[in-house]
Each structure stands twice: as C-alpha cells, then as structure tokens.
Design an enzyme around this catalytic site. Structure first.
Site, PDB file in Angstrom:
ATOM      1  N   SER F  95     -15.296  83.619  49.482  1.00  0.00           N
ATOM      2  CA  SER F  95     -16.396  84.561  49.277  1.00  0.00           C
ATOM      3  C   SER F  95     -17.552  83.977  48.475  1.00  0.00           C
ATOM      4  O   SER F  95     -18.596  84.616  48.355  1.00  0.00           O
ATOM      5  CB  SER F  95     -15.875  85.846  48.630  1.00  0.00           C
ATOM      6  N   LYS F 138     -16.227  93.523  41.938  1.00  0.00           N
ATOM      7  CA  LYS F 138     -17.329  92.577  41.844  1.00  0.00           C
ATOM      8  C   LYS F 138     -18.601  93.259  41.365  1.00  0.00           C
ATOM      9  O   LYS F 138     -19.379  92.690  40.570  1.00  0.00           O
ATOM     10  CB  LYS F 138     -17.563  91.910  43.207  1.00  0.00           C
TER      11      LYS F 138
END
Ligand SMILES: [Ca+2]
Ligand SMILES: [Ca+2]
Ligand SMILES: [Ca+2]
Ligand SMILES: [Ca+2]
Ligand SMILES: [Ca+2]
Ligand SMILES: [Ca+2]
Ligand SMILES: [Ca+2]
Ligand SMILES: [Ca+2]
Ligand SMILES: [Ca+2]
Ligand SMILES: [Ca+2]
Ligand SMILES: [Ca+2]
Ligand SMILES: [Ca+2]
Lengths: 190, 190, 190, 190, 190, 190
Positions: F95, F138
C-alpha cells in the site's frame, strides 16, 4: 593432529594459535597470490567471524599500501586466496586477525615470516590489536609445536601469570598493541 | 558400482580414492577447459569442504603458473569445469585435493595422467600434502579397481601396516609431502 | 499426462526417459538460443543433480567446439536456455545428461533429432555414458510414447533381460558408452 | 476482489486466468520496458514455477526475435519488468505462460491486446501450449469479469463439457496448441 | 571488556553508544578507504538493521558530496570498509547511524573526530536524527569510558532526567536533530 | 512514536499511511540520489512485498521518463536509495506503492511534495492505483499527524463511511485511480 612449527621461514604463511573446545592448537594461515583482478577467496571451513576478520586484515593492508611500499595498483592485479589447512576442521573467531594480516603482508612484500614466531590477536581496521581468550591453552600448543616467540595483545599481559612456569620459561612473550609491532617482530628483513 | 582403473592414460582426469560410510571406492576427477573468462564450475554433488579443496588446488596451480610453464594469461582465457561423475552420489572431504590438482595440471599442460596411479591427500595453498583417513579401505578399493601405484601422504606412512599383506604386495605405495612429488609420479612426460 | 513422441524431427529438442516414484515417462528437453553473452538458464523445476548434469553436458559441448565444427566464439554469442516442460513437475537425477547434450548439439549445429529416438544415460565431462536406474519402467514409457529406438548406457545391457519380451520386440535398443555414439544415432545428417 | 476485463485494449498487459484454493480469478500480467541493458525483474509474489514460466516465455520471444520483426538488439536495449498486480497475493504455477508471452510480445511490438480476450496455458521453449487445470473455475471467473473470448490449450478441449452450459453459451472458446495461434487471436493488428 | 575513549583525535573512527541486554557500552566505528571502485564492506557481526543503517549513512554522505566538498567522483575511486571491532560480539539496531555517518565524513574529509565526543541516534536519508532507546545505560557507559560530550537526538531530551545527577554533572549533553549539527560538534576543523 | 507531518514541503520524501497490528501510523518514504550507475538500494526493514512494490514504482517512473520530462539517461547516472525511517520497525505490504512513486518523481524532478498530503494505494506497472485495507485506522493516524489532504484509491471510496465524522470533517479525501492524479495533487509546481 597437532601443528608443528615450520621447518623454514615462509613467505605468505604465518602461524596462529587457536583455542577450541578440544584445547589449543597452532594454525597455519596461507596466502596465495595469482595474476587476477582483486577477487578474494576464503577457505578452510571458516566461520563468519573469521571471514570478517580476514576482510578487516585485508582492508588494513590495502589502506596502508603506501606505508607498506606496495605498488598502488597491487590489489587489482592479483586474486587473493586465504586458506587455513585441515579443511575439514571448522574454525571461527576473530583471534587470527593479526596472523592473517601478517601472512598477507608477507605475501605482498615477499618478506618471510620467522619460523619460530606464533601469534594471536584480533585486528581492527586501524591496525589495533584487541585481546583474545584461551591464552593458556594457546601457549601450551605453541610450546608443543616448537615455537619460541609468541606475540600477544597488550591487554592480555595480565593473563601471562596463568601459564605454567615451565612453559613460560621456554617461550618469549612479546605484547603488542598495533600491527606495526607485529610485523616488526614477525617478518624478516628479506 | 565400483570404479575401475582407466583403460588408457587420460588428459584432464585423475583417479582419487574415497572413503565413505559404505567403504572405499575410486573416484574420477574430470577437468574440462573451454574458451572463456576464468569462470570456475564445480559439480558432482560436492560438499563445501570438497569445493574449497578444489579452490585451493586451483589457486596453487594459478600461483605456480610460471613453474608449471603455463602461459601467464592461461586462467583468464578458459572457463574451468571440475566434475566428479556419478552425479547423484554425494561426495565431501578434503582428501581429493591432490587428485584435483593433478587433473588440473594435466588439463592445462596436456600431459596425461598415468592410468595405473591412484592417489589421496589434502592439498594446501603451498602444495603441501596433508594426511587423510581410511587408508585401508581406500587401498582395498584401489586394488579392486586394478590400480598398481598409490600415492599417499607422508604422514600416513604409519598406517600402511593396517593394510592386509596380500593387498600390500600387489600395490606400490609412494609417500609424498608436496604436490611436486605427486605430479612427478602421476604425470607422463607428454 | 504421458508423453508422446514428436510428430516431426526437432531441432533443439530431444526425448529423454525419466523414472519417478509413479513409474516411467518420457521427457522433452528443450534448448533455446538467443543473441546474448553466454548466460545459462535452467528451468522446469529441476533438482540440483539435474542442473549439474546440464552444466556437465554444456561443458562437454563447449570443450569439443572444434570437433563439433562450432564457431570458436559460439558460446559468448548466445544466451542458452534449457527447459524441461511440465513446469510444475519436479525433476531430478543425472540420467537426462545425454539427452541434454544431444539437444544442445542439435541447437548449436541445426541438425534435427530423430523423432523416433529416446535415450537415457548420465554424461561425464569426457562424454562418457554412465549407467542409470529404472530401465524397465523407462522402456515401457518409451514404448507407450511410440518411440522405436532407445539409446541406453553400455553398462545397462545386462538389464535388458528384465524388459517384457513383447516390449523388447517392438523396440531397438542401442548400447552406447560415449556421446559420440549417441549423436551418431540420434541426429539427422541435416 | 475479483478482476474485471480491461476498459480498453492494452499494450503490454494481458489477462490470464488463475485457479487457486479459493476458486478462479482473472489475473493481469503487466510488462514494462525501460531503457536498459537486458535486466529482467519479476514481481507480484510469484512462486518459483511461475518465475520459470516467465523466463521460458521471454526466451521464446527472444529466440523468435526475427519472426516477430523485433530489432536484433532489442533485448539488450531494455530492462524488462514483469509484474502481476495485487502484490500481496501469492501466485504460482505454469498456466500463465502464454499470457506472459502475449504481454511481452505486445510490449515489444506495440500491438495492443484485445480487451475481451482471456487465456490460460503453459508455454514451452518451442512455443507449444501445454494443458492446464481448473478450466471450469477459470471459465466462471472469465465470465464474471466480462471476458468473451477464451484461449485454452488444445489438450483441454475435453474439459469444456464440464463447464455449465449457461456460461459456455456466453463465451467463445478457442483451442490453441502453439503461441502463434495465441498471438493471432489475442493481438490487434496495431 | 568495556570501551575506553580514544587517546587521540581519530580520522575515520567515531565513538557510538550501544545498549544491549548486558547494559550500555561504547562502540568504535571504524572506516577504512582503499583505492577501489565503490565497493562497500560491512563487518563486525552486524545485524541487518545496523547494516541498513550504515547504507543510509553512506547514501546521505554520497548525496551531499557537494556540500561536504568531496570530489564528485570520490565514491567510485574508493572501496569503503566499515567495521565495528570486537568482531565476535553481535551488534544490531539503528542507533549507530549518526556515528557511522560521522566516521564516514571524517574518513572522506580527513577531519579528525574529537576524542571526547560520544554519540547515539538513528539517521535518515535526509540527515535527520531520530530518537533511540537506552539513553540512561548509554550515558553510564559513556561516563565510564571517559567521554565528556554526548550528542543525543532532540527527541530524547525528555529522557535526560532519568540519568543519575552525578553522571549528568560530568557530561555535556548536546541535543541534535540533523547530521549537520552532529558534524559541527564532533569534527575538528582539521 | 507517532509520525508528524513535515514542517516544510520536501523534495524526495512523501508521507504514506501504514496499517499494522498496532493500528495506523504515518510513514516517511525517503529517496536519495547520488552520482552512480543505476543501483537500487531498499532499506528500512522492508518485507518482500514492499520491496517489490518499490521496484514496480521505480519501473513505472523509468518507463514514463519521457512524459515526466526526465533526461533519457537519468537512470544510469544515479544510484537510487529508498529508505523508510525507524529502521528497527518491520514494514510490509503493497500500500505504500503510490507514496514511493511520488517520492521518486519528486527526487528526479526536484518538485517538492506538499507537506499537508498523505496517501495510500498499491501501484501497478501501468500506474494504476489498487485498493488497500485499513483505511479507517490510516485516516486516524493521518489526522493525528496533522495531515489535511488524503489521497486514496478510487475503489476504497466505499470505505469512507467507516471513518468517524469528526475525522472526516477535518480531512479532504481525494480518490484516485492513476498515478497521474496522485502526482497532480501531491507535487508542487516547483
Ligand atoms: Ca591441528
Ligand atoms: Ca609491548
Ligand atoms: Ca562408485
Ligand atoms: Ca616419500
Ligand atoms: Ca508427463
Ligand atoms: Ca554398443
Ligand atoms: Ca483478484
Ligand atoms: Ca484449435
Ligand atoms: Ca565492549
Ligand atoms: Ca539542540
Ligand atoms: Ca512510527
Ligand atoms: Ca477521483
């Protein structure tokens, strides 16, 4: 099979002192140079610490090429092989550092190593000599092998008292703190 | 499958003696040279000690290029392949050292190896021959294979008495302490 | 999925015979050459012994470049890829040695491999053909695949009697002891 | 996350069909070329068999450079990166072989891959297409992704009957036995 | 064996502070340069994190070659060896980062490192100094070794209060957030 | 130790968002260029998937050198080091792909990365942005770090509803499906 001192002064070979689970023994460090391109080969069933020790010894010699009066390009003109015989016996530890450095300098300068000299000590990149273990056992093996002059790290001076007096009387111990001193005592003038 | 001695003198191949858990056997060491750039290939399911032994043998030959009357650039002109047939059988140990060195010198000089000669011994970077184990079993296998001259390390001379007299009578044992002696006895003049 | 013989003579591919825990099967060895610099790639889930066998086969061909009438620089002009299809199936052992050598010579010389020929045998650096195991199972698979000529190591001649007569009658077995014989029987003149 | 067919014809990317323990899925194979020296990079958490499959695909393309009308030096002018997205998902097996070959040819020739085409099949060094497993699951995933033309190995023709008729009616299956056929059906003329 | 501060200012060596399961100790980082081609050697039984830390330190120095007034080609003219003595003792972690960078800059610029300075801190590629652990134990070892000025990461300022006052009185702590500050305090003008 | 946003716009560094077993955190990706020959170094205790992700990011940038107005030879003129600080903390996953690509483009073009921007998304060789996990965690870490603009994959738009409204109100989320969009939002004009 216990090591014996060399019959003659040797170029490209020096005698170290090892300390294993079975006691002490002498150790030949052999250096061979062949026309090449700077490749380094390390053999003799060496552990990682001993291999790194050989790399440190070589880097010291390379960095001091000028002082040692080596041709500036010497490194890239040769392939270097460092071997420790009795290839089936595992060896490890940093204490052969000064022996490897001595064998390298001997090989590159063609100056013989005195046959009566044995040595033990870790080497650093600056040529310093660091203390080692097993001095008593190493001294017994040096004595048995017929060596008469033993170079040991300055910091191990205090361990000399552990060595039996009968052995100590037969051997000359020289304490060293830098490779310069090692080379001075170990190499013949030529 | 037990080894048999060669039918003819061979260039680039020498006969060693191996000692395994199943007893002794002969071992062909083959060396092949091809136009190349100095790459070394080692095959035949060789253990690390045997691979290092081959590297020591090669370094000795390279360092002695002048004495052996090899072209100064010989190493960088060829790729070298050292193979030990019966590729599925694991092999290890340093005792094929002098056999590998002999096969290398034969390949580089084109001098054939005598078909009746077998040999065993560790080699060092200085060409010294160090003692090996299993001399009795190795001798039996040499005898069975039809070899008649066996080169053994000087330090193994004391082990000759363990070999059955019937075998000993058929074989000529030659003790050697340096590769020079090995080559003298193993190679034809050309 | 059992192998079948080729429909046409092939350049750069030869048919070997494998013996696994599930019985015998045929095996295609494919060789591909591309403009390059002498890099060797080995694929097909090959074990170490089979990879070493391929290296030995290649070294033999390289060392014999002159005899095989190959351009002296052929090796450094090509990258060589040796692949054994059915990429998910593990393969190992030295017995495909002569098949790999045959496929290599075919690729380098452009001479086709006869479609009716299958073969099995370990190769040494001198081109010698060493005996293999599983001849009976390999012969059954060769028969099933439609092959008619089978090259086997001279030393396996004694194992022919284990093959069912019905199979033996359909197949022509040719015993070989050197790769020269293999190439003579396996390759078309061009 | 299930794959979807591409929105547009792509250069340097082709759609494969994968079969995992969780069923079938489509798989993008991406190829990127950059000015370089012939270095190959394989990424996407690929297993060894899939990496070897990519090497076989590349070797086929390189060996056929002339036929594919590629510049003779194309390989040494570029670094090649083959990537399979969804980098955290492990992928393995040989069945993406023809997809990788197609993506490579597309990247090197600049010919787009038809967006409606999916494919599955192992590739050999001679460009042959070998059979694969999981055709039923792969077909379902192709259908779900919106693909309409599916290229499958000739030897898998017999497995078409296992696919539900509702799916089979929506898809055009084309059986192929050589990469030439794959490229003919998968690539646009330019 | 506890580390002692250097007797003299050193070129190509700096003193770090380590924190192990046995407490704190000082650590010499040695850098050796030899005529070469940009090869990096890392020795001293270093763990992966410490090796990566050394690579980051070197990359920072290389990227800042201009600012540091290094010859643009300096990197490709030397082989660099970074060694941490006491070769049998495993070392790991990122906290020697600024020490390694300091030793590298000293070696490349010939500016000596002050003998009374010790330091600890992770380095990033931008020369930032990140916080470390074990400040208390590291400070004790610095004190015992005879160091008087300690460079620590800005973010560790809050940990100073854990250090016994008797120690704190003898030592000068300087907080730093960038390698520029480290070099300013650690290097002599020449 | 939680990450904080940069104090100033940075060249060669971008802020990613990581999701670990301990929750979310920001992550600096640093890129350093030094005069060299195209060598790539990846450090920061990165797992294999993250290393492959960095290779994909670099290959995308290299393949798009023209569009990005990079000198055609840029790659072979520099050694590239990609480092993720806090070198003792293991990191993995795909990611950070777009963050690595952004830091690379910034380093090569000298265009600064906006200090208020954080981002997360897998990158493919074609510059596509693939969805990631842990968007909620996140986002919390981005908020805590003081970031205000968050670039997320288009396919993660549906996950925005899981983020607490108080956080969502403070952050601007921008969905992206290609790296072009990422660069447009993340890089200053110069
Ligand atoms: Ca001994
Ligand atoms: Ca002294
Ligand atoms: Ca045998
Ligand atoms: Ca004798
Ligand atoms: Ca089969
Ligand atoms: Ca015959
Ligand atoms: Ca998927
Ligand atoms: Ca068809
Ligand atoms: Ca210590
Ligand atoms: Ca400060
Ligand atoms: Ca953190
Ligand atoms: Ca959007």
């Amino acid at each position: 099979r216990y090591g014996q001192r060399e019959d003659e002064h040797q170029v490209g070979a020096a005698t170290g002192l090892a300390y294993t689970q079975f006691g002490g023994d002498t150790l030949s460090i052999e250096v061979s140079l062949a026309k090449g391109t700077g490749k380094l080969t390390l053999t003799g069933k060496l552990g990682d610490v001993m291999k790194e020790s050989a790399q440190a010894a070589l880097s010291y010699v390379r960095a001091k090429a000028d002082e040692l009066e080596l041709d500036a390009d010497f490194y890239e003109k040769y392939d270097i092989h460092i071997h420790v015989p009795e290839g089936a016996t595992p060896k490890d530890g940093p204490s052969a550092g000064i022996t490897i450095a001595t064998a390298l300098v001997s090989a590159f300068t063609n100056r013989p190593v005195r046959k009566e000299v044995g040595m033990t000590g870790e080497i650093t990149l600056r040529g310093r000599v660091l203390p080692i273990g097993g001095l008593k056992e190493k001294s017994l093996s040096a004595h048995r092998a017929g060596l008469t002059t033993i170079l040991i790290p300055q910091e191990n001076e205090k361990d000399l008292e552990d060595i039996p007096e009968s052995i100590r009387d037969d051997l000359t111990f020289i304490t060293v703190s830098h490779l310069d001193e090692v080379l001075e005592h170990a190499l013949l003038k030529e």
